[in-house]
Each structure stands twice: as structure tokens, then as C-alpha cells.
Design a protein around this motif. Structure first.
Motif, PDB file in Angstrom:
ATOM      1  N   UNK A  26       3.878   7.704 -15.772  1.00 29.02           N
ATOM      2  CA  UNK A  26       4.075   8.003 -17.184  1.00 29.02           C
ATOM      3  C   UNK A  26       3.568   9.404 -17.437  1.00 29.02           C
ATOM      4  N   UNK A  27       4.484  10.335 -17.734  1.00 28.25           N
ATOM      5  CA  UNK A  27       4.132  11.751 -17.860  1.00 28.25           C
ATOM      6  C   UNK A  27       3.447  12.205 -16.573  1.00 28.25           C
ATOM      7  N   UNK A  28       2.210  12.681 -16.676  1.00 25.22           N
ATOM      8  CA  UNK A  28       1.495  13.153 -15.489  1.00 25.22           C
ATOM      9  C   UNK A  28       0.457  12.138 -15.023  1.00 25.22           C
ATOM     10  N   UNK A  29       0.599  10.879 -15.458  1.00 21.38           N
ATOM     11  CA  UNK A  29      -0.329   9.822 -15.059  1.00 21.38           C
ATOM     12  C   UNK A  29       0.385   8.828 -14.156  1.00 21.38           C
ATOM     13  N   UNK A  30      -0.372   8.305 -13.192  1.00 23.60           N
ATOM     14  CA  UNK A  30       0.167   7.368 -12.213  1.00 23.60           C
ATOM     15  C   UNK A  30      -0.731   6.134 -12.183  1.00 23.60           C
ATOM     16  N   UNK A  31      -0.165   4.999 -12.561  1.00 25.47           N
ATOM     17  CA  UNK A  31      -0.921   3.746 -12.632  1.00 25.47           C
ATOM     18  C   UNK A  31      -0.615   2.906 -11.404  1.00 25.47           C
ATOM     19  N   UNK A  32      -1.676   2.509 -10.690  1.00 24.30           N
ATOM     20  CA  UNK A  32      -1.488   1.707  -9.480  1.00 24.30           C
ATOM     21  C   UNK A  32      -0.956   0.329  -9.851  1.00 24.30           C
ATOM     22  N   UNK A  33      -0.005  -0.194  -9.089  1.00 23.37           N
ATOM     23  CA  UNK A  33       0.602  -1.490  -9.403  1.00 23.37           C
ATOM     24  C   UNK A  33      -0.367  -2.637  -9.139  1.00 23.37           C
ATOM     25  N   UNK A  36       2.754  11.519   0.157  1.00 31.99           N
ATOM     26  CA  UNK A  36       2.498  10.766  -1.067  1.00 31.99           C
ATOM     27  C   UNK A  36       3.768  10.251  -1.741  1.00 31.99           C
ATOM     28  N   UNK A  37       4.896  10.935  -1.582  1.00 31.54           N
ATOM     29  CA  UNK A  37       6.089  10.636  -2.375  1.00 31.54           C
ATOM     30  C   UNK A  37       6.549   9.187  -2.240  1.00 31.54           C
ATOM     31  N   UNK A  38       6.622   8.680  -1.008  1.00 24.67           N
ATOM     32  CA  UNK A  38       7.075   7.301  -0.789  1.00 24.67           C
ATOM     33  C   UNK A  38       6.120   6.311  -1.435  1.00 24.67           C
ATOM     34  N   UNK A  39       4.830   6.566  -1.312  1.00 25.09           N
ATOM     35  CA  UNK A  39       3.849   5.652  -1.885  1.00 25.09           C
ATOM     36  C   UNK A  39       3.881   5.663  -3.413  1.00 25.09           C
ATOM     37  N   UNK A  40       4.074   6.836  -3.999  1.00 26.34           N
ATOM     38  CA  UNK A  40       4.180   6.917  -5.462  1.00 26.34           C
ATOM     39  C   UNK A  40       5.366   6.075  -5.942  1.00 26.34           C
ATOM     40  N   UNK A  41       6.476   6.189  -5.247  1.00 28.05           N
ATOM     41  CA  UNK A  41       7.688   5.461  -5.622  1.00 28.05           C
ATOM     42  C   UNK A  41       7.494   3.946  -5.533  1.00 28.05           C
ATOM     43  N   UNK A  42       6.806   3.489  -4.478  1.00 24.95           N
ATOM     44  CA  UNK A  42       6.712   2.053  -4.209  1.00 24.95           C
ATOM     45  C   UNK A  42       5.530   1.357  -4.861  1.00 24.95           C
ATOM     46  N   UNK A  43       4.463   2.106  -5.150  1.00 34.25           N
ATOM     47  CA  UNK A  43       3.226   1.421  -5.537  1.00 34.25           C
ATOM     48  C   UNK A  43       2.600   1.915  -6.835  1.00 34.25           C
ATOM     49  N   UNK A  44       3.293   2.812  -7.566  1.00 30.20           N
ATOM     50  CA  UNK A  44       2.748   3.338  -8.817  1.00 30.20           C
ATOM     51  C   UNK A  44       3.798   3.265  -9.924  1.00 30.20           C
ATOM     52  N   UNK A  45       3.293   3.184 -11.150  1.00 23.59           N
ATOM     53  CA  UNK A  45       4.138   3.340 -12.330  1.00 23.59           C
ATOM     54  C   UNK A  45       3.779   4.664 -12.979  1.00 23.59           C
ATOM     55  N   UNK A  50     -13.457   3.475 -13.117  1.00 16.28           N
ATOM     56  CA  UNK A  50     -12.262   4.298 -12.922  1.00 16.28           C
ATOM     57  C   UNK A  50     -11.345   3.679 -11.865  1.00 16.28           C
ATOM     58  N   UNK A  51     -11.953   3.162 -10.795  1.00 16.96           N
ATOM     59  CA  UNK A  51     -11.169   2.550  -9.717  1.00 16.96           C
ATOM     60  C   UNK A  51     -10.439   1.303 -10.201  1.00 16.96           C
ATOM     61  N   UNK A  52     -11.137   0.463 -10.945  1.00 14.77           N
ATOM     62  CA  UNK A  52     -10.518  -0.765 -11.465  1.00 14.77           C
ATOM     63  C   UNK A  52      -9.386  -0.426 -12.423  1.00 14.77           C
ATOM     64  N   UNK A  53      -9.572   0.622 -13.215  1.00 11.92           N
ATOM     65  CA  UNK A  53      -8.530   1.047 -14.154  1.00 11.92           C
ATOM     66  C   UNK A  53      -7.281   1.511 -13.397  1.00 11.92           C
ATOM     67  N   UNK A  54      -7.491   2.217 -12.287  1.00 10.56           N
ATOM     68  CA  UNK A  54      -6.379   2.603 -11.420  1.00 10.56           C
ATOM     69  C   UNK A  54      -5.393   3.581 -12.028  1.00 10.56           C
ATOM     70  N   UNK A  55      -5.898   4.468 -12.881  1.00 12.27           N
ATOM     71  CA  UNK A  55      -5.046   5.467 -13.540  1.00 12.27           C
ATOM     72  C   UNK A  55      -5.407   6.840 -12.977  1.00 12.27           C
TER      73      UNK A  55
END
Length: 436
Positions: free
Chosen positions: A169-176, A158-167, A142-147
Motif C-alpha cells: 500500500x503506497x510505500x508500505x509493505x504488510x507481511x501476510x 526481494x521482488x519475488x518475495x514481495x509479490x508472494x508474501x506482502x500486501x 514492530x515485528x508483530x505489526x509486520x509493516x
């Protein structure tokens, strides 16, 4: 209870060091039944044989029993200390990257949070490296998948980090990927001595794992953790695990709310091991200190300090078998803090009161009781408990702050201001030289 269930409990204790009481028989037994269905085991006896044959199934049973709850930037006080340590590491022009170990890393929120924090503070990617491990292959995958879903994000930070380090999609956040490549995820078990062979870390985070171990296994885990720390490294643990620190290996650094440990200095270990003390001389010294106190020096602080010396000395003379009450208090203290963390304030309060019947000078339990009373709005009771904490420890910063709040609520602004000033002095006293 079926004897086969008891036999499986025994296996969990012997091979993993799991203290069943921290989870409860009911949860363990439900996990056993769930795993039996998944493995198509026809009977409890068949499943008992299976966990002996397959180490992976024992791990799966542990995963089903202990369900970790984590999120990004949970208990984030250590991150700023880690940043300052990283800056100092590179200002000293040390040639190797700053190394961090996160275990158990669960689904990856903790190591990813550290990486995001350091990068956001301007630490270059090639100057730090994070290992992250867990006994669970499922958690590592799960950690390697990063979803991640929304529940992994809590609070405004969390807001700044979501903007800068995640992509998103709907309610899912993929780590860059630039965050992913900072971390090496792998399965490992801290109870196995060579899990991290030839790797020494500036920082190790092992928070809220040791609470599940029996005392013998806790000591083994601490010994292994200490082996993997650099001489000037830091080990972060959970606050409910402080009661089990082996004081021949580690000491508290005193960082506020961070629960960080250092290796005990080699010369201090040497002195502890070989220093010879004459019990009668020591007792006479304590008597002399009490008898020679002048009236002007008979302050609350001096009385507490002197009587503690005498009390500790008397405890040290007791045979090992007579110390069971103290050991029980330590276990009860850990349990009370764990109940409070889980939100079970009723049982936590009851257990606090039971502990205080045995030892009224347990300032950490008095403080926990005060916080429970404060959180449910019993301000008169909370004030009484905070004042007891301050009698034992006049510079207890958090108690001073809460006294200020309680007195302001009651309209006593003058007294509240006095506690505010005392809190400022206590903070300065408790943090004279935080590392920069």
C-alpha cells in the motif's frame, strides 16, 4: 566527564555486559540525555536512580544506544543451510517440528526471511516453527505489526518475495498472515539462563549481538546459547564474533561464508579436560619433527605447520599474565572487522596495520587489509596482501579469486587462469561434504 555518567556506564557494563568501547562514550551519553528528557528526569543523578528502580528504563536506554540496521535476506547464506537441515530432519522422520530461534530478532526481518525461504522451497507450514526474541518490547511490537518501508528491501532477490508474501500500500509493505503465524515473537534476554526454558532448537541465529558484550558476558551468552541447541544443532553468529568462541563448547563447521558452529562432541570435551600432557616430551616431539624433515619435505606448508605447533606450544607455557598482548590482538581484530563492516575503511586499515606490527601471521587481518585495499582500487597493494595470505594459507579461496581478478585487470590472463584453477581446487578441498 560527570561522575554520574561514568556510574551509568558502569551499570550498563555490570547488568547488561555492554562493552562501551564498541559504541563510544559520545553515543551513550547522547542516549542518556535523550532518555532523561523522555522521562522528565531533572538531573543525571535522578536518572541514575531511575534505571536502578525500573528495569524497563535500562532496556530503553540500551535501545537508544544500539540502533540495529537490518533488512530482509541480509546475510542470507545460512538460509540454504537451514533448508537442507530441515529436509534432513524430516527425511529422518523425526516426530517434532524443526525448531528455529532468531535472536535478537529486532523488527522481525530475519525470522520472516527464514519463514519465506522455507515456504518458497516447499517446506510445509506445520513442519517448522520459529521463535524470535529481543530484549526490546518496541522492536517486538514492530515485528508483530509486520509493516515495513522500502529500506527493509534491498537487492533483486526481494521482488519475488514481495509479490508472494506482502500486501503493498503506497510505500508500505504488510507481511501476510500466513507468514506471521509461523513465528512466535516475545521479549527475552539470552543472558538470563532460563529465558527459553525446556526449548531446544535445531537452528539458532544470534548474529551481531555478541560484539556489544565484554568478554565475560560473551562467554555467558555462548554458554546459554549452547544449552538451547540440540546435540546436532547449528548456531550462526556474525563473522566479527568468531574471535570470542569458547573452544571448550563449540567448533566451527567450516561452512563457507556462513559462520556456523556445532556443539563440541562430549567425548572431545572429556579428552580436553582430562588428557595429561608432559611439556618436555611434547617439546622434544616438536624438535624431532623439525630435525627429521628431509629436503624434499621442506615445503612452505610443512614449515608453516611445524612452526605453528611450536609457537602454540610456547604460548601455552606462558603465565596467564603474560598473554595480555594476545588478548589485545583478539580485541583489536574484532574492532577492525567491526570498523570495516561499518564502512570506516580508513580506521580499519590503520588498525589492521597496527595488528600486523604485533603479529605478521594474522591471515584474517591480512585478508581484511587486502579487501580494504582492493575496494579502494589500490590493486598493487591488494595483490601484495593477498599473496601474503596465500603464503600462510595456500588454499584461501577468496584470496585466490581476487588474485584472478587483479591479474585479469593487469592483462596477465595466463597467470589469472592459473589462479582460477587453484580456486576451483581450493573450493573442492574446503567443501568436501557439505550437508545435503
Amino acid at each position: 566527564m560527570d561522575k554520574s555518567y561514568e556510574k551509568i556506564h558502569k551499570v550498563l557494563r555490570q547488568r547488561i555486559g555492554l562493552d562501551i568501547t564498541t559504541i563510544g562514550n559520545t553515543i551513550i551519553d547522547k542516549a542518556i540525555e535523550s532518555r532523561m528528557k523522555s522521562c522528565s528526569a531533572e538531573s543525571i543523578e535522578d536518572y541514575y536512580l531511575l534505571i536502578h528502580e525500573k528495569e524497563s528504563e535500562l532496556t530503553s536506554l540500551l535501545e537508544a544506544s544500539v540502533i540495529p540496521e537490518t533488512w530482509f535476506f541480509r546475510d542470507d547464506r545460512p538460509y540454504e543451510i537451514i533448508f537442507r537441515k530441515a529436509i534432513k530432519h524430516h527425511s529422518d522422520k523425526k516426530p517434532k517440528p524443526f525448531r528455529i530461534l532468531s535472536l535478537p530478532c529486532s523488527s522481525g526481518e530475519e525470522p520472516y526471511s527464514i519463514a519465506m525461504h522455507l515456504l518458497s522451497k516447499g517446506i510445509p507450514q506445520d513442519l517448522f516453527y520459529i521463535d524470535a526474541s529481543d530484549v526490546s518490547q518496541l522492536a517486538i511490537d514492530q515485528a508483530i505489526n509486520g509493516d515495513y518501508g522500502k529500506k527493509s528491501f534491498r537487492g533483486d532477490i526481494q521482488d519475488t518475495y514481495i509479490k508472494n508474501y506482502f500486501t503493498q500500500s503506497d510505500l508500505h509493505y504488510k507481511i501476510n498472515n500466513n507468514i506471521k503465524k509461523q513465528i512466535n515473537f516475545h521479549t527475552a534476554n539470552i543472558l538470563i539462563e532460563d529465558s527459553y526454558k525446556e526449548k531446544y532448537y535445531d537452528i539458532i541465529l544470534c548474529r551481531n549481538l555478541l560484539i556489544y558484550f565484554d568478554q565475560e558476558t560473551k562467554i555467558r551468552a555462548f554458554e546459554n546459547l549452547t544449552k538451547y541447541m540440540k546435540d546436532d544443532g547449528l548456531l550462526f553468529i556474525g563473522h566479527s564474533e568468531f574471535g570470542s568462541i569458547p573452544d571448550n563448547l563449540l567448533i566451527n563447521t567450516g561452512y563457507k561464508n556462513a559462520f556456523a558452529l556445532r556443539k563440541k562432541a562430549h567425548n572431545e570435551q572429556h579428552q580436553r579436560t582430562f588428557k595429561s600432557i608432559n611439556p618436555l616430551n611434547h617439546l622434544n616431539t616438536v624438535r624431532k619433527q623439525i630435525s627429521t624433515l628431509k629436503p624434499a619435505n621442506i615445503t612452505r606448508k610443512n614449515i608453516i605447520k611445524t612452526t605453528k605447533k611450536a609457537s602454540n606450544f610456547i604460548k601455552s607455557l606462558a603465565p596467564a599474565g603474560s598473554r595480555n598482548n594476545n588478548e589485545n590482538i583478539d580485541d583489536m581484530t574484532i574492532r577492525a572487522k567491526k570498523l570495516a563492516d561499518a564502512g570506516d575503511s580508513i580506521q580499519a586499515e590503520t588498525l589492521c596495520r597496527d595488528i600486523l606490527k604485533i603479529d605478521q601471521t594474522k591471515s584474517d587481518i591480512l585478508y581484511l587489509l587486502a579487501m580494504i585495499q582492493f575496494s579502494k582500487g589500490s590493486l598493487t597493494e591488494a595483490e601484495s596482501s593477498f599473496r601474503k595470505v596465500l603464503f600462510l594459507n595456500p588454499d584461501h579461496y577468496e584470496s585466490l579469486l581476487h588474485m584472478e581478478i587483479i591479474l585479469k585487470k593487469s592483462g596477465n590472463d595466463k597467470a589469472a587462469n592459473l589462479f582460477h584453477k587453484r580456486a576451483e581446487r581450493a573450493h573442492a578441498l574446503n567443501n568436501p561434504s557439505e550437508e545435503s
